[in-house]
Enzyme design. Structure first.
Site, PDB file in Angstrom:
ATOM      1  CG  ASN A  96      -1.752   1.210   1.372  1.00 52.35           C
ATOM      2  OD1 ASN A  96      -1.794   2.040   0.452  1.00 52.35           O
ATOM      3  ND2 ASN A  96      -2.430   1.359   2.497  1.00 52.35           N
ATOM      4  CD  GLU A 137      -2.929   5.421   6.806  1.00 55.12           C
ATOM      5  OE1 GLU A 137      -2.905   5.427   5.564  1.00 55.12           O
ATOM      6  OE2 GLU A 137      -2.033   4.895   7.501  1.00 55.12           O
ATOM      7  CB  SER A 168       5.292  -1.765  12.175  1.00 57.91           C
ATOM      8  OG  SER A 168       4.883  -0.440  12.432  1.00 57.91           O
ATOM      9  CG  HIS A 171      -5.800   1.931   5.229  1.00 59.92           C
ATOM     10  ND1 HIS A 171      -5.368   2.830   6.180  1.00 59.92           N
ATOM     11  CD2 HIS A 171      -4.788   1.045   5.062  1.00 59.92           C
ATOM     12  CE1 HIS A 171      -4.141   2.489   6.565  1.00 59.92           C
ATOM     13  NE2 HIS A 171      -3.772   1.401   5.903  1.00 59.92           N
ATOM     14  N   GLY A 194       2.601   2.262  11.043  1.00 63.26           N
ATOM     15  CA  GLY A 194       3.574   3.339  10.914  1.00 63.26           C
ATOM     16  C   GLY A 194       4.255   3.711  12.219  1.00 63.26           C
ATOM     17  CE  LYS A 247      -0.216   3.168   4.798  1.00 62.34           C
ATOM     18  NZ  LYS A 247      -0.098   3.263   6.254  1.00 62.34           N
ATOM     19  CD  GLU A 285      -3.329  -2.359   7.362  1.00 62.38           C
ATOM     20  OE1 GLU A 285      -2.262  -2.625   6.815  1.00 62.38           O
ATOM     21  OE2 GLU A 285      -3.917  -1.267   7.203  1.00 62.38           O
TER      22      GLU A 285
HETATM   23  P1  13P Z   1       3.105   0.376   7.806  1.00 68.13           P
HETATM   24  O1  13P Z   1       3.635  -0.908   7.217  1.00 68.13           O
HETATM   25  O2  13P Z   1       3.851   1.581   7.370  1.00 68.13           O
HETATM   26  O3  13P Z   1       2.948   0.273   9.305  1.00 68.13           O
HETATM   27  O4  13P Z   1       1.622   0.572   7.224  1.00 68.13           O
HETATM   28  C1  13P Z   1       0.728  -0.471   7.283  1.00 68.13           C
HETATM   29  C2  13P Z   1      -0.464  -0.115   6.504  1.00 68.13           C
HETATM   30  O5  13P Z   1      -1.220   0.773   6.892  1.00 68.13           O
HETATM   31  C3  13P Z   1      -0.696  -0.812   5.240  1.00 68.13           C
HETATM   32  O6  13P Z   1      -1.958  -0.566   4.764  1.00 68.13           O
END
Ligand code: 13P
Length: 257
Positions: free
Chosen positions: A10, A101, A219, A99, A179, A12, A173
């Protein structure tokens, strides 16, 4: 039943179109088609979908194209929105939905997630449905976290027929792991993925639940991917930060081969 692993990057809101072309090319150059039992998906921004799709050249590689979001209406006066038909027209086979976010910054709800899932299925695009609890919920204890996540699952699958449910992909997640550098332990992630499968089995039966692939995200890095891979209910990863360069991403793919 052995499920085929799936590792999705992803990206982003990262990478210009040129940078996306370079990264996808780099990944293709180092990709081995003997990664047979793992399916790899790249999810760039909408802007870069067409470019990355061209680089992937489906005839030569096993890497699939995915989007990060979709709108559920098919067309019309919805300024700024992208439909499942449009995603299909550029070769998308997967699309991330819900997601955390998007839930946090863009008002995504369980209801809109469900509408998006159903819109994608009509276009034969596989939804990757993201679920996960925040830190406050986790601090209430494991049962509270499981209840929250399994309720997200029930809502996301609403009105999805049993013939379609088995091809859906779930990404667990935990928000506190995204992150932050703090991964869930493999045992905690496995327990939640088991509970997710159990909920799907309650709705559709065991046979369908056994087909659904459940990913862990938060992560995940080359250093810890090998701990998640052997867990019986974890079928791959949804990768953020570590997907922004070819080598760490492919090292994670290798952990799931
Ligand atoms: P990270 O791997 O940066 O923690 O992000 C995970 C994520 O949100 C994938 O959709």
């Amino acid at each position: 039943m052995k499920r085929r692993s799936l590792v999705a990057g992803n990206w982003k809101m990262n990478k210009t179109t040129v940078e996306a072309a370079m990264l996808s090319q780099d990944i293709c150059n180092h990709y081995y088609n003997d990664y047979d039992n793992v399916e790899t998906v790249l999810c760039p921004s909408f802007m870069a979908l067409k470019t990355v799709g061209t680089v992937l050249d489906y005839d030569k590689s096993d890497i699939m194209l995915g989007a990060q979001d979709v709108y559920w209406q098919d067309n019309g006066a919805f300024t700024g929105a992208i439909s499942a038909t449009m995603l299909k027209s550029v070769g998308c086979k997967y699309c991330i939905v819900g997601h955390s976010e998007r839930r946090q910054y863009f008002g995504e709800t369980d209801e809109s997630v469900n509408l998006k899932v159903r819109a994608l299925l009509t276009q034969d695009i596989t939804p990757i449905i993201c679920v996960g609890e925040n830190l406050a919920k986790r601090d209430e204890g494991e049962k509270a976290a499981i209840d929250f996540v399994t309720a997200q699952i029930s809502a996301a699958f609403g009105e999805v027929g049993s013939d379609e449910a088995g091809r859906i992909v779930i990404a667990y997640e935990p928000i506190w792991a995204i992150g932050t550098g703090h991964t869930a332990t493999p045992e905690t992630a496995q327990e939640m993925c088991f509970r997710i499968r159990e909920r799907i089995a309650e709705i559709y039966g065991l046979e369908t639940a056994e087909k659904v692939r459940i990913l862990y995200g938060g992560s995940m890095k080359p250093e810890n991917a090998a701990m998640f891979a052997p867990q019986p209910d974890i079928d791959g990863g949804l990768i953020g930060g570590a997907a922004l360069e070819a080598k760490p991403f492919l090292d994670i793919v290798k952990a799931f081969v």
